[in-house]
Design an enzyme around this catalytic site. Structure first.
Site: not given
Ligand code: G3D
Ligand code: MG
Length: 207
Positions: A66-68, A70
């Site tokens: 869920g990192q930016r 990704m």
């Protein structure tokens, strides 16, 4: 719900999304192995199968990072998705607007049209966690979830509270036509003496 049995079961894909740190990986492994794991930020994805009752398809659950950086990859998982689970950190009020924007972006995709959504209101074990009604408002779910079945499930990936219920709910929404879902809710509301509007605000489930 738990690990798969020996007899092969039809599988349905559930895509689990949410901001980094919301608890996706923790809850996937709690649900699958009833174990608390030490997580590292997910680069790529984790995938696990979950058993359901025999009348329902088994679930293949994709936990996508869920990192930016990704998030642009989320869309590659949309085409075969039968159910969406969006995890939020119910304590992290500062990032709720970011979560709302990401969810809104996801729900606009044509290939996810009508796909049911369960929002997991995670980290309910922590003080100050927003409840489902508050999250429903902050995430603007009534507006975002027009024409799809949806539900907000309070849970804690740490204690396991609410996880099975959340995944049972997505199975139910996947199996049940939207009209029937709305009808079920109205019946439940009337039995509790609640108005349609009050119940929709609390629990959602389509327009
Ligand atoms: P992600 O996969 O969505 O990025 P993780 O999130 O599963 O990696 O979890 C991020 C952090 O939140 C982890 O803590 C994890 O232990 C914690 N966490 C996840 N779910 C819960 C919950 O329900 N309650 C509480 N109290 N904590 C939770 P660290 O400290 O490793 O960053
Ligand atoms: Mg992760």
């Amino acid at each position: 719900m738990g690990t798969r049995g020996s007899k092969p079961q039809k599988q349905a894909q559930v895509l689990m999304l949410g901001l980094d740190g919301s608890g996706k990986t923790t809850l996937l492994y709690k649900l699958k192995y009833n174990e608390s794991v030490v997580t590292v930020p997910t680069v790529g994805f984790n995938v696990e199968t979950l058993d359901t009752d025999r009348s329902s398809p088994g679930l293949t659950v994709w936990d996508v990072g869920g990192q930016r950086k990704m998030r642009p990859h989320w869309k590659h998982h949309y085409s075969d998705t039968a159910g969406l689970v969006f995890v939020v950190d119910s304590c992290d009020q500062k990032r709720l607007d970011e979560a709302r924007k990401e969810l809104s972006r996801v729900l606009r995709y044509e290939s996810l049209k009508g796909v049911p959504l369960v929002v997991l209101a995670n980290k309910q074990d922590l003080p100050g966690a927003l409840n489902p009604e508050e999250l429903c408002v902050k995430l603007d779910l009534m507006r975002l979830c027009d024409s799809r079945g949806w539900f907000v499930q309070p849970c804690s990936a740490t204690t396991g509270m609410g996880l099975e219920e959340g995944f049972r709910r997505i199975v139910y929404l996947m199996k049940t036509p939207l009209k029937q879902t709305q009808e079920d809710i109205k019946v439940k509301m009337r039995s509790k003496g609640l108005s349609v509007t009050a119940m929709k605000q609390m629990f959602g489930c389509g327009s």
